[in-house]
Design a protein around this motif. Sequence first.
Motif, PDB file in Angstrom:
ATOM      1  N   MET A 271      58.525 148.205 -13.132  1.00 10.63           N
ATOM      2  CA  MET A 271      58.849 149.287 -14.077  1.00 10.63           C
ATOM      3  C   MET A 271      58.076 149.155 -15.375  1.00 10.63           C
ATOM      4  N   ARG A 272      57.903 150.289 -16.033  1.00 12.88           N
ATOM      5  CA  ARG A 272      57.088 150.313 -17.256  1.00 12.88           C
ATOM      6  C   ARG A 272      57.910 149.868 -18.464  1.00 12.88           C
ATOM      7  N   ALA A 273      57.162 149.371 -19.465  1.00 11.35           N
ATOM      8  CA  ALA A 273      57.815 148.845 -20.665  1.00 11.35           C
ATOM      9  C   ALA A 273      58.636 149.915 -21.378  1.00 11.35           C
ATOM     10  N   ASN A 274      58.187 151.182 -21.312  1.00 13.92           N
ATOM     11  CA  ASN A 274      58.949 152.205 -22.043  1.00 13.92           C
ATOM     12  C   ASN A 274      60.362 152.352 -21.484  1.00 13.92           C
ATOM     13  N   VAL A 275      60.524 152.090 -20.181  1.00  9.10           N
ATOM     14  CA  VAL A 275      61.874 152.130 -19.588  1.00  9.10           C
ATOM     15  C   VAL A 275      62.604 150.820 -19.891  1.00  9.10           C
ATOM     16  N   LEU A 276      61.937 149.698 -19.566  1.00  3.80           N
ATOM     17  CA  LEU A 276      62.601 148.389 -19.670  1.00  3.80           C
ATOM     18  C   LEU A 276      63.019 148.056 -21.103  1.00  3.80           C
ATOM     19  N   ASP A 277      62.173 148.375 -22.062  1.00  2.09           N
ATOM     20  CA  ASP A 277      62.446 147.949 -23.439  1.00  2.09           C
ATOM     21  C   ASP A 277      63.342 148.913 -24.207  1.00  2.09           C
ATOM     22  N   PHE A 278      63.484 150.140 -23.712  1.00  2.00           N
ATOM     23  CA  PHE A 278      64.183 151.124 -24.547  1.00  2.00           C
ATOM     24  C   PHE A 278      65.386 151.794 -23.885  1.00  2.00           C
ATOM     25  N   GLU A 279      65.339 152.006 -22.590  1.00  2.00           N
ATOM     26  CA  GLU A 279      66.471 152.726 -21.991  1.00  2.00           C
ATOM     27  C   GLU A 279      67.630 151.747 -21.759  1.00  2.00           C
ATOM     28  N   PRO A 280      68.867 152.250 -21.813  1.00  4.93           N
ATOM     29  CA  PRO A 280      70.023 151.343 -21.729  1.00  4.93           C
ATOM     30  C   PRO A 280      70.117 150.682 -20.355  1.00  4.93           C
ATOM     31  N   SER A 281      70.033 149.354 -20.321  1.00  6.75           N
ATOM     32  CA  SER A 281      69.976 148.682 -19.025  1.00  6.75           C
ATOM     33  C   SER A 281      71.295 148.852 -18.258  1.00  6.75           C
ATOM     34  N   THR A 282      72.415 149.012 -18.990  1.00  4.80           N
ATOM     35  CA  THR A 282      73.687 149.175 -18.267  1.00  4.80           C
ATOM     36  C   THR A 282      73.725 150.499 -17.499  1.00  4.80           C
ATOM     37  N   ALA A 283      72.892 151.458 -17.890  1.00  2.18           N
ATOM     38  CA  ALA A 283      72.871 152.741 -17.179  1.00  2.18           C
ATOM     39  C   ALA A 283      71.906 152.715 -16.007  1.00  2.18           C
ATOM     40  N   LEU A 284      71.093 151.673 -15.942  1.00  2.00           N
ATOM     41  CA  LEU A 284      70.020 151.647 -14.939  1.00  2.00           C
ATOM     42  C   LEU A 284      70.221 150.621 -13.842  1.00  2.00           C
ATOM     43  N   PHE A 285      70.613 149.392 -14.242  1.00  6.75           N
ATOM     44  CA  PHE A 285      70.438 148.267 -13.319  1.00  6.75           C
ATOM     45  C   PHE A 285      71.722 147.786 -12.675  1.00  6.75           C
ATOM     46  N   VAL A 286      71.547 147.339 -11.426  1.00  7.32           N
ATOM     47  CA  VAL A 286      72.625 146.672 -10.708  1.00  7.32           C
ATOM     48  C   VAL A 286      72.076 145.374 -10.142  1.00  7.32           C
ATOM     49  N   SER A 287      72.985 144.454  -9.885  1.00  8.80           N
ATOM     50  CA  SER A 287      72.534 143.162  -9.388  1.00  8.80           C
ATOM     51  C   SER A 287      72.042 143.294  -7.942  1.00  8.80           C
ATOM     52  N   ASP A 288      71.037 142.496  -7.619  1.00 10.34           N
ATOM     53  CA  ASP A 288      70.479 142.519  -6.258  1.00 10.34           C
ATOM     54  C   ASP A 288      71.542 142.182  -5.216  1.00 10.34           C
ATOM     55  N   ASP A 289      72.562 141.422  -5.626  1.00  8.41           N
ATOM     56  CA  ASP A 289      73.591 140.985  -4.677  1.00  8.41           C
ATOM     57  C   ASP A 289      74.556 142.100  -4.292  1.00  8.41           C
ATOM     58  N   ASP A 290      74.692 143.087  -5.159  1.00 11.41           N
ATOM     59  CA  ASP A 290      75.698 144.115  -4.885  1.00 11.41           C
ATOM     60  C   ASP A 290      75.211 145.475  -5.399  1.00 11.41           C
TER      61      ASP A 290
END
Length: 301
Positions: A219-238
Amino acid sequence: MTRKVILYFCAMEKSSYSVRFLRKHFASLLDAAYSPDEANTLIMILFEHHFNINRITMALNPELSLNDTEHDIIEKSVNELLTNRPVQYVIGKEVFCDMDFFVNENVLIPRPETEELVFHIKQEFEGKTDANADYEVLDIGTGSGCIAVSLAKLLSNSHITAIDISTGALEVARRNAIANHATVDFIQADILSRPQLDRTFDVIVSNPPYVCDCEKKDMRANVLDFEPSTALFVSDDDPLLFYREIVNLAQHSLKPDGTVWFEINERFGEDMVLLCRNNGFSNTSVFRDFRDKDRFIRARR
Ligand code: GLN
């Protein structure tokens, strides 16, 4: 005073800068972080947003100039773009379903595929025959409110409820509902703590976090560094955590003939179909987005 008149006076100032010159100048600065095409597009977005100057205005007024203050405004925005801050946060706006949505770092920037999700739901409603019925719709993880507000505008005879865990996101969503004259009931709740809702719904829709941690590297830095990670990411395990909770909630919060609509990670179409089937949903369909990726699921009880 109209924009034209202001610009005429600006053109008279000694320290004024021609817009044509500034466009090239700032685009070349942006070349450090963006492709030339992106840089040009971004500069035009800034001119349009700050000064209502678009390509046509520029072509028709070759002498158009900016004064010192206006120059500084563009420069500040350009400097923000050079840190990879997404232009939507820089100008505080994204267009979604033909409406303007205010956005800041508390919310995900609405994506074009999510517009498709809204249109699928609208289409489903157009097939409903009972014009006198009132339909209840629930949007889980509303973020900027783009789905909830658009549905409130597009679906007649509907009442929309929207949930989010984040105070900052709910502030943005409320602001967007007001600005777009939409009626939405907002509730602050964590879907993972199984909130009790006081009504049942004809449609439950959600675009929950679905990007796996392992996908961050692409993923690009503009997403990773600025967008809220709680709205985007889930753990690989679940990775289906949120979907499981929502399907669970649907067991008692969805009306007998109701549907759930999800935006999904294209890698999990089949797993999502299984999840829905194993929880008593039939009629499960996967829909592709405009990039031809498995992106949406509809399931009916
Ligand atoms: N579509 C978004 C992205 O790829 C992800 C949205 C989400 O996690 N719900 O950045």
